[in-house]
Design a protein around this motif. Sequence first.
Motif, PDB file in Angstrom:
ATOM      1  N   UNK A 164       0.861  -1.180   0.000  1.00  0.00           N
ATOM      2  CA  UNK A 164       0.000   0.000   0.000  1.00  0.00           C
ATOM      3  C   UNK A 164       0.899   1.232   0.000  1.00  0.00           C
ATOM      4  N   UNK A 165       0.632   2.171  -0.909  1.00  0.00           N
ATOM      5  CA  UNK A 165       1.432   3.394  -0.996  1.00  0.00           C
ATOM      6  C   UNK A 165       0.978   4.402   0.068  1.00  0.00           C
ATOM      7  N   UNK A 166       1.939   4.996   0.765  1.00  0.00           N
ATOM      8  CA  UNK A 166       1.693   6.073   1.725  1.00  0.00           C
ATOM      9  C   UNK A 166       2.171   7.371   1.087  1.00  0.00           C
ATOM     10  N   UNK A 167       1.253   8.305   0.846  1.00  0.00           N
ATOM     11  CA  UNK A 167       1.571   9.559   0.166  1.00  0.00           C
ATOM     12  C   UNK A 167       1.835  10.656   1.189  1.00  0.00           C
ATOM     13  N   UNK A 168       2.721  11.580   0.819  1.00  0.00           N
ATOM     14  CA  UNK A 168       2.987  12.747   1.665  1.00  0.00           C
ATOM     15  C   UNK A 168       2.050  13.894   1.282  1.00  0.00           C
TER      16      UNK A 168
END
Length: 279
Positions: A232-236
């Motif tokens: 799962x991608x964690x975006x800033x």
Amino acid sequence: MLLSVIKYFKGYVYVRLSGYAPERFLNLCGSHDILIWNLKSTKDGYEFCISVAGFKQLRPILKKTRTHIRIQKRYGMPFELYHYRKRKMFAMGMLLFAGLIYYLSGFIWNIEVNGNSYLSEEVVLCFLSKEHASFGTKKKNIDCAALEETLRSRYPEVIWTSIKIYGTKMTVDIQENLLPEENYEEKKEETAHDIVAADDGLITEMITRSGTPVVTVGTPVKKGDVLVNGYVEILNDDGETAQYLYRTADADVIAKVTYSYHDEIPMEYVKKVSTGAEK
């Protein structure tokens, strides 16, 4: 209901009253606080119910009113006991049976365990047996609050418990952790896995529970294509990928798959004709 039970234990009789002044008789009964009930009028007097103690007080009233009374029926325990006066062993057996039932009602004879999942019922019963609170234990010797505290301290997966006694039945209600601590450790050690297509086909339905879906409903896929990534991608704040959380992909994927089929059927065949001969 309670009044009927009291009347049964004390005993009462159903009588018929006749004579010179039955109405005066009834008035005198009321003035002397003698209880009568189910009063019915007859051709030559009255019929009613009266207790045994009240019946014994009627002699001076009957003499004063010149009335006569006759017992029609007898009800209650005193008359039943008198009927069995020659059967002393039967009466002793009834008393012994009642005493035995009363004595046995002071013990636990049934244990019900509710809410347990990881702890089996045999484990809980074994725990109760070691704490001297199993089948056949006197209820007065069981401390439910102490049992609850001991059960929670001995089994860490138990977060709440309630032990109650109803009659001769003990109920043990348990609430456990959704996932024990050792299972959490196993989950941490698992590596990430993707879900890939097993055959060529067209995606018709897809429900993703864990991971990142790569394809959508209506997408044609080839065998070996990745359907759901195991991360799962964690975006800033800028919308850029800050990090990835890797885990095992979990999803329900249904696809429409075409399978080829080939078969050969001979053009000639042998037709068997029965001759009708018997052997």
